[in-house]
Scaffold this motif. Sequence first.
Motif, PDB file in Angstrom:
ATOM      1  N   SER A  47       0.824  -1.209   0.000  1.00 15.21           N
ATOM      2  CA  SER A  47       0.000   0.000   0.000  1.00 15.21           C
ATOM      3  C   SER A  47       0.857   1.256   0.000  1.00 15.21           C
ATOM      4  N   ARG A  48       1.960   1.243   0.731  1.00 16.21           N
ATOM      5  CA  ARG A  48       2.825   2.421   0.774  1.00 16.21           C
ATOM      6  C   ARG A  48       3.545   2.633  -0.555  1.00 16.21           C
ATOM      7  N   LEU A  86      -5.878   9.803  -0.391  1.00 17.16           N
ATOM      8  CA  LEU A  86      -4.794  10.241   0.468  1.00 17.16           C
ATOM      9  C   LEU A  86      -5.243  10.521   1.899  1.00 17.16           C
ATOM     10  N   SER A  87      -6.483  10.950   2.098  1.00 15.44           N
ATOM     11  CA  SER A  87      -6.923  11.241   3.458  1.00 15.44           C
ATOM     12  C   SER A  87      -7.405   9.998   4.194  1.00 15.44           C
ATOM     13  N   ALA A  88      -7.808   8.969   3.469  1.00 12.93           N
ATOM     14  CA  ALA A  88      -8.418   7.794   4.097  1.00 12.93           C
ATOM     15  C   ALA A  88      -7.544   7.138   5.161  1.00 12.93           C
ATOM     16  N   PRO A  89      -6.225   6.957   4.936  1.00 14.17           N
ATOM     17  CA  PRO A  89      -5.427   6.294   5.978  1.00 14.17           C
ATOM     18  C   PRO A  89      -5.218   7.150   7.216  1.00 14.17           C
ATOM     19  N   TYR A  90      -5.385   8.455   7.105  1.00 11.96           N
ATOM     20  CA  TYR A  90      -5.007   9.334   8.193  1.00 11.96           C
ATOM     21  C   TYR A  90      -6.181   9.867   8.998  1.00 11.96           C
ATOM     22  N   MET A  91      -7.334  10.027   8.375  1.00 16.61           N
ATOM     23  CA  MET A  91      -8.516  10.494   9.114  1.00 16.61           C
ATOM     24  C   MET A  91      -9.775   9.907   8.487  1.00 16.61           C
ATOM     25  N   ILE A 141       5.458   9.043  27.590  1.00 16.31           N
ATOM     26  CA  ILE A 141       4.058   8.621  27.477  1.00 16.31           C
ATOM     27  C   ILE A 141       3.790   8.408  25.994  1.00 16.31           C
ATOM     28  N   VAL A 142       3.217   7.256  25.679  1.00 16.26           N
ATOM     29  CA  VAL A 142       2.962   6.879  24.288  1.00 16.26           C
ATOM     30  C   VAL A 142       1.458   6.745  24.115  1.00 16.26           C
ATOM     31  N   LEU A 143       0.874   7.626  23.293  1.00 14.68           N
ATOM     32  CA  LEU A 143      -0.555   7.582  23.011  1.00 14.68           C
ATOM     33  C   LEU A 143      -0.758   7.059  21.598  1.00 14.68           C
ATOM     34  N   HIS A 144      -1.723   6.151  21.445  1.00 14.88           N
ATOM     35  CA  HIS A 144      -1.955   5.589  20.114  1.00 14.88           C
ATOM     36  C   HIS A 144      -3.426   5.203  19.978  1.00 14.88           C
ATOM     37  N   ALA A 145      -3.999   5.528  18.833  1.00 21.18           N
ATOM     38  CA  ALA A 145      -5.394   5.176  18.556  1.00 21.18           C
ATOM     39  C   ALA A 145      -5.490   3.689  18.224  1.00 21.18           C
ATOM     40  N   ARG A 146      -6.449   3.032  18.843  1.00 24.42           N
ATOM     41  CA  ARG A 146      -6.586   1.590  18.654  1.00 24.42           C
ATOM     42  C   ARG A 146      -6.798   1.221  17.182  1.00 24.42           C
ATOM     43  N   GLY A 147      -7.563   2.039  16.460  1.00 26.70           N
ATOM     44  CA  GLY A 147      -7.866   1.724  15.067  1.00 26.70           C
ATOM     45  C   GLY A 147      -7.062   2.545  14.075  1.00 26.70           C
ATOM     46  N   ASP A 148      -5.945   3.131  14.503  1.00 23.72           N
ATOM     47  CA  ASP A 148      -5.120   3.984  13.635  1.00 23.72           C
ATOM     48  C   ASP A 148      -4.800   3.265  12.334  1.00 23.72           C
ATOM     49  N   ARG A 149      -5.231   3.850  11.192  1.00 27.66           N
ATOM     50  CA  ARG A 149      -4.986   3.236   9.897  1.00 27.66           C
ATOM     51  C   ARG A 149      -3.722   3.765   9.237  1.00 27.66           C
ATOM     52  N   GLU A 200      -9.501   5.494  21.842  1.00 27.65           N
ATOM     53  CA  GLU A 200     -10.536   4.819  21.050  1.00 27.65           C
ATOM     54  C   GLU A 200     -10.870   5.668  19.824  1.00 27.65           C
ATOM     55  N   SER A 201     -10.118   5.468  18.763  1.00 30.17           N
ATOM     56  CA  SER A 201     -10.291   6.233  17.536  1.00 30.17           C
ATOM     57  C   SER A 201      -9.680   5.450  16.385  1.00 30.17           C
ATOM     58  N   GLU A 202     -10.033   5.852  15.164  1.00 31.35           N
ATOM     59  CA  GLU A 202      -9.410   5.293  13.975  1.00 31.35           C
ATOM     60  C   GLU A 202      -8.552   6.328  13.256  1.00 31.35           C
TER      61      GLU A 202
END
Length: 372
Positions: free
Chosen positions: A240-241, A262-267, A315-323, A346-348
């Motif tokens: 994909s990359r 282009l926006s789909a993987p990020y938001m 501190i490491v923050l990460h969205a569970r569904g990060d695409r 809890e976000s994608e």
Amino acid sequence: MYLVENCDRVVSKDELVEEIWQGRFVSDAAVSSVLRDLRRALGDDGRGQRFVRTMRGRGVRFVAALDPVVPDPAPNPDPNPAMDSASVRPRRAKPPDQSIRYCHSADGTRLAYGIAGSGPPLMKTSHWMTHLEYDWESPIWSHINTALAEICRLVRYDARGNGLSDWKVDDFSLERQIEDFEAVVDAAGLDRFPILGISQAAAFSVAYAAKHPERVTKLVFYGGYDRGWRRTGDPATLASREAMLSLIEHDWGNAMATPELLSAPYMPNAKPEYWRWFGDLQRKTSTGRNAAAMMDAYGDIDVSPLLKDVRAPAIVLHARGDRGVAFERGQSLAAGLPDARFVTLESENHFLLEDDPAWPRAMDAIRDFLSE
């Protein structure tokens, strides 16, 4: 608002695109999505169509009865209404005063950096798609910068090939990124300070912290990773990359490509109006050539051997569904650091937008960690 103002007639989709999106290319699916959201907000749906009715082949019309209301005159009308209908987003307070300066990296590349806010310093490592001035306006980054500048003296810079820094560069390697970071830190007169790293900037921050442990007090990471996309061992990510590299180089800032691809993987959960902002962000921050070269270079990053040398708490923050950056890559980053806590959001969305329910929790966690 536009449909209500023209409720005496049918408004075509072409007219909506021309008036609301200023003639930019917007797919029929995007327009339909906005109308669906509008009906949902009004308690309507595609079957009832009590407020907005679709006239097949012609357009849409606002059909509900309207009772004109004349408001009482206000002695001191608000010159900054809550909503800006042109941008379809909350209008912000005036951003804090920012001082923009320039310095040069070890290889002579000109770098722009900005300082805003007051209080203890926070060094924000630069990443893909930043612009020291435009970031205060764009809803992609403005809420983050504004929130940070309210609690600290925020030092930001545009990475080489981005924003107000030099665009005529060819080397985007990790080594050059660290040299750029060092140049800005020294030019800004920072001694000991915490670092914020978002996405690939987390890797740059790790490399700097391992090299200069005496200067780094804390590390804050969101959506970060220690190994680039070529180093993950995931065939799907690699494929994909590689495909995206060509798209970025040739369709960067192109509204025809940006919304769905282009926006789909990020938001992925962003409202359609953010797509326009995302396209504007691309055009203002860099060129397609530079953007592709940066993504290509980021794919080869691997700072995993350096994690053990980082002394500062993190501190490491990460969205569970990060695409954009898989959740597991954030976990790997946290697991390799000697002193790190991990916060699941809890976000994608890889770009954590202000209307994302996870945003308040993320900012609270960052604020609490920096104040400890």
